[in-house]
Write a protein that holds these residues in place. Structure first.
Motif, PDB file in Angstrom:
ATOM      1  N   LEU A  55       0.821  -1.208   0.000  1.00  0.00           N
ATOM      2  CA  LEU A  55       0.000   0.000   0.000  1.00  0.00           C
ATOM      3  C   LEU A  55       0.856   1.259   0.000  1.00  0.00           C
ATOM      4  O   LEU A  55       0.549   2.232  -0.679  1.00  0.00           O
ATOM      5  CB  LEU A  55      -0.934  -0.008   1.213  1.00  0.00           C
ATOM      6  N   ILE A  56       1.939   1.217   0.734  1.00  0.00           N
ATOM      7  CA  ILE A  56       2.808   2.386   0.822  1.00  0.00           C
ATOM      8  C   ILE A  56       3.744   2.484  -0.376  1.00  0.00           C
ATOM      9  O   ILE A  56       4.043   3.571  -0.851  1.00  0.00           O
ATOM     10  CB  ILE A  56       3.609   2.338   2.144  1.00  0.00           C
ATOM     11  N   GLY A  57       4.189   1.341  -0.901  1.00  0.00           N
ATOM     12  CA  GLY A  57       5.237   1.365  -1.909  1.00  0.00           C
ATOM     13  C   GLY A  57       4.789   1.407  -3.350  1.00  0.00           C
ATOM     14  O   GLY A  57       5.627   1.365  -4.248  1.00  0.00           O
ATOM     15  N   TRP A  58       3.529   1.530  -3.640  1.00  0.00           N
ATOM     16  CA  TRP A  58       3.066   1.500  -5.018  1.00  0.00           C
ATOM     17  C   TRP A  58       3.259   2.821  -5.747  1.00  0.00           C
ATOM     18  O   TRP A  58       3.267   2.856  -6.979  1.00  0.00           O
ATOM     19  CB  TRP A  58       1.584   1.130  -5.084  1.00  0.00           C
ATOM     20  N   SER A  59       3.441   3.902  -5.023  1.00  0.00           N
ATOM     21  CA  SER A  59       3.360   5.221  -5.651  1.00  0.00           C
ATOM     22  C   SER A  59       4.501   5.513  -6.622  1.00  0.00           C
ATOM     23  O   SER A  59       4.261   6.029  -7.712  1.00  0.00           O
ATOM     24  CB  SER A  59       3.281   6.297  -4.575  1.00  0.00           C
ATOM     25  N   ARG A  60       5.747   5.215  -6.257  1.00  0.00           N
ATOM     26  CA  ARG A  60       6.867   5.527  -7.148  1.00  0.00           C
ATOM     27  C   ARG A  60       6.790   4.738  -8.455  1.00  0.00           C
ATOM     28  O   ARG A  60       6.845   5.331  -9.536  1.00  0.00           O
ATOM     29  CB  ARG A  60       8.187   5.291  -6.440  1.00  0.00           C
ATOM     30  N   PRO A  61       6.655   3.397  -8.406  1.00  0.00           N
ATOM     31  CA  PRO A  61       6.528   2.700  -9.694  1.00  0.00           C
ATOM     32  C   PRO A  61       5.237   3.047 -10.423  1.00  0.00           C
ATOM     33  O   PRO A  61       5.212   3.062 -11.654  1.00  0.00           O
ATOM     34  CB  PRO A  61       6.567   1.220  -9.326  1.00  0.00           C
ATOM     35  N   GLY A  62       4.188   3.353  -9.678  1.00  0.00           N
ATOM     36  CA  GLY A  62       2.932   3.735 -10.323  1.00  0.00           C
ATOM     37  C   GLY A  62       3.058   4.999 -11.150  1.00  0.00           C
ATOM     38  O   GLY A  62       2.529   5.087 -12.261  1.00  0.00           O
ATOM     39  N   ARG A  63       3.767   5.975 -10.631  1.00  0.00           N
ATOM     40  CA  ARG A  63       3.961   7.224 -11.387  1.00  0.00           C
ATOM     41  C   ARG A  63       4.849   7.003 -12.604  1.00  0.00           C
ATOM     42  O   ARG A  63       4.601   7.574 -13.661  1.00  0.00           O
ATOM     43  CB  ARG A  63       4.537   8.309 -10.488  1.00  0.00           C
ATOM     44  N   LEU A  64       5.869   6.178 -12.461  1.00  0.00           N
ATOM     45  CA  LEU A  64       6.731   5.887 -13.607  1.00  0.00           C
ATOM     46  C   LEU A  64       5.964   5.175 -14.716  1.00  0.00           C
ATOM     47  O   LEU A  64       6.078   5.527 -15.896  1.00  0.00           O
ATOM     48  CB  LEU A  64       7.916   5.033 -13.167  1.00  0.00           C
ATOM     49  N   ILE A  65       5.191   4.175 -14.339  1.00  0.00           N
ATOM     50  CA  ILE A  65       4.425   3.416 -15.334  1.00  0.00           C
ATOM     51  C   ILE A  65       3.367   4.306 -15.979  1.00  0.00           C
ATOM     52  O   ILE A  65       3.132   4.235 -17.183  1.00  0.00           O
ATOM     53  CB  ILE A  65       3.815   2.163 -14.684  1.00  0.00           C
ATOM     54  N   ARG A  66       2.754   5.161 -15.195  1.00  0.00           N
ATOM     55  CA  ARG A  66       1.775   6.099 -15.739  1.00  0.00           C
ATOM     56  C   ARG A  66       2.420   6.996 -16.803  1.00  0.00           C
ATOM     57  O   ARG A  66       1.836   7.261 -17.854  1.00  0.00           O
ATOM     58  CB  ARG A  66       1.183   6.962 -14.632  1.00  0.00           C
ATOM     59  N   GLY A  67       3.633   7.464 -16.535  1.00  0.00           N
ATOM     60  CA  GLY A  67       4.330   8.302 -17.506  1.00  0.00           C
ATOM     61  C   GLY A  67       4.610   7.577 -18.804  1.00  0.00           C
ATOM     62  O   GLY A  67       4.463   8.143 -19.898  1.00  0.00           O
ATOM     63  N   VAL A  68       4.992   6.314 -18.713  1.00  0.00           N
ATOM     64  CA  VAL A  68       5.245   5.527 -19.919  1.00  0.00           C
ATOM     65  C   VAL A  68       3.943   5.300 -20.682  1.00  0.00           C
ATOM     66  O   VAL A  68       3.912   5.393 -21.918  1.00  0.00           O
ATOM     67  CB  VAL A  68       5.921   4.184 -19.556  1.00  0.00           C
ATOM     68  N   VAL A  69       2.865   5.030 -19.968  1.00  0.00           N
ATOM     69  CA  VAL A  69       1.570   4.811 -20.622  1.00  0.00           C
ATOM     70  C   VAL A  69       1.086   6.097 -21.289  1.00  0.00           C
ATOM     71  O   VAL A  69       0.563   6.061 -22.410  1.00  0.00           O
ATOM     72  CB  VAL A  69       0.536   4.272 -19.614  1.00  0.00           C
ATOM     73  N   LEU A  70       1.273   7.242 -20.627  1.00  0.00           N
ATOM     74  CA  LEU A  70       0.883   8.515 -21.244  1.00  0.00           C
ATOM     75  C   LEU A  70       1.637   8.746 -22.543  1.00  0.00           C
ATOM     76  O   LEU A  70       1.068   9.235 -23.526  1.00  0.00           O
ATOM     77  CB  LEU A  70       1.147   9.674 -20.274  1.00  0.00           C
ATOM     78  N   SER A  71       2.906   8.403 -22.556  1.00  0.00           N
ATOM     79  CA  SER A  71       3.700   8.551 -23.768  1.00  0.00           C
ATOM     80  C   SER A  71       3.292   7.541 -24.830  1.00  0.00           C
ATOM     81  O   SER A  71       3.188   7.877 -26.006  1.00  0.00           O
ATOM     82  CB  SER A  71       5.182   8.397 -23.425  1.00  0.00           C
ATOM     83  N   ALA A  72       3.068   6.290 -24.415  1.00  0.00           N
ATOM     84  CA  ALA A  72       2.771   5.226 -25.368  1.00  0.00           C
ATOM     85  C   ALA A  72       1.415   5.405 -26.040  1.00  0.00           C
ATOM     86  O   ALA A  72       1.272   5.086 -27.224  1.00  0.00           O
ATOM     87  CB  ALA A  72       2.821   3.870 -24.670  1.00  0.00           C
ATOM     88  N   LYS A  73       0.449   5.916 -25.322  1.00  0.00           N
ATOM     89  CA  LYS A  73      -0.889   6.020 -25.923  1.00  0.00           C
ATOM     90  C   LYS A  73      -0.959   7.119 -26.980  1.00  0.00           C
ATOM     91  O   LYS A  73      -1.892   7.153 -27.767  1.00  0.00           O
ATOM     92  CB  LYS A  73      -1.952   6.231 -24.850  1.00  0.00           C
ATOM     93  N   GLU A  74       0.044   7.990 -27.025  1.00  0.00           N
ATOM     94  CA  GLU A  74       0.069   9.054 -28.032  1.00  0.00           C
ATOM     95  C   GLU A  74       0.976   8.718 -29.214  1.00  0.00           C
ATOM     96  O   GLU A  74       1.150   9.551 -30.097  1.00  0.00           O
ATOM     97  CB  GLU A  74       0.534  10.365 -27.386  1.00  0.00           C
ATOM     98  N   ARG A  75       1.551   7.531 -29.253  1.00  0.00           N
ATOM     99  CA  ARG A  75       2.409   7.136 -30.375  1.00  0.00           C
ATOM    100  C   ARG A  75       1.558   6.951 -31.629  1.00  0.00           C
ATOM    101  O   ARG A  75       0.369   6.622 -31.564  1.00  0.00           O
ATOM    102  CB  ARG A  75       3.149   5.846 -30.043  1.00  0.00           C
ATOM    103  N   ASN A  76       2.186   7.130 -32.770  1.00  0.00           N
ATOM    104  CA  ASN A  76       1.449   7.083 -34.035  1.00  0.00           C
ATOM    105  C   ASN A  76       0.815   5.724 -34.301  1.00  0.00           C
ATOM    106  O   ASN A  76      -0.316   5.661 -34.792  1.00  0.00           O
ATOM    107  CB  ASN A  76       2.384   7.459 -35.186  1.00  0.00           C
TER     108      ASN A  76
END
Length: 181
Positions: A55-76
């Motif tokens: 519960l406490i440790g999900w935030s750092r990897p969660g933000r990193l993965i979110r950033g990759v997903v934000l980038s990936a969903k906008e790829r051509n």
């Protein structure tokens, strides 16, 4: 899901992640575990520790993965697949999630030693797993007495074993990063 769909899901999850990132995680872990009941079965304490650390440790990897997903969903190619009528599930499974595997594996390998050390610390302080269940923290418990520190040098061996275990996790993270390049 927060990065792919955005909106209120993204807002709620990322504000929660910022809250956990702003708090010192070890103190929060100590506070949460000390608020939980002390007289429960050892396996229940172990499961509670895993849940609290997760519960406490999900935030750092969660933000990193979110950033990759934000980038990936906008790829051509993702936009093209969406234009051809691909469903969200197909886009996630086929195009977006494979781009996150490198980050996920590396975060697992880098954060595992931190979570092991959290369990060791809590058990050493008496808030973790009880005596019948084996734990590195319970191996360190005799070291709280000065007489043991001075006379029994071999009691430090479990601490020395932690070092190669952590180095193995870091080597695994490095190998995964090299393999995924």
């Amino acid at each position: 899901l927060a990065g792919f769909y955005g909106g209120w899901i993204d807002d709620v999850l990322m504000r929660g992640a910022e809250l956990f990132l702003a708090l010192p995680w070890l103190y929060l872990l100590l506070a949460v575990r000390s608020a939980l009941p002390l007289h429960v079965a050892e396996w229940q304490v172990f499961l509670l520790l895993i849940c609290v650390i997760g519960l406490i440790g999900w935030s750092r990897p969660g933000r990193l993965i979110r950033g990759v997903v934000l980038s990936a969903k906008e790829r051509n190619f993702v936009l093209a697949a969406r234009g051809f009528g691909a469903s969200d599930l197909f886009l996630l499974r086929r195009h977006v999630l494979p781009q996150t595997y490198g980050i996920i594996l590396t975060q697992l390998a880098l954060l595992a030693p931190q979570y092991i050390l959290a369990e060791v610390t809590l058990t050493f302080l008496g808030l973790g797993v009880g005596e019948p269940m084996p734990s590195w923290g319970s191996l360190f418990a005799p070291l709280q007495q000065y007489a043991v520190l001075v006379s029994d040098w071999w009691m430090f061996i479990p601490a020395l074993i932690l070092v190669p275990v952590f180095l193995a996790y870091y080597a695994a993270a490095d190998a995964m990063q090299e393999r995924l390049k």
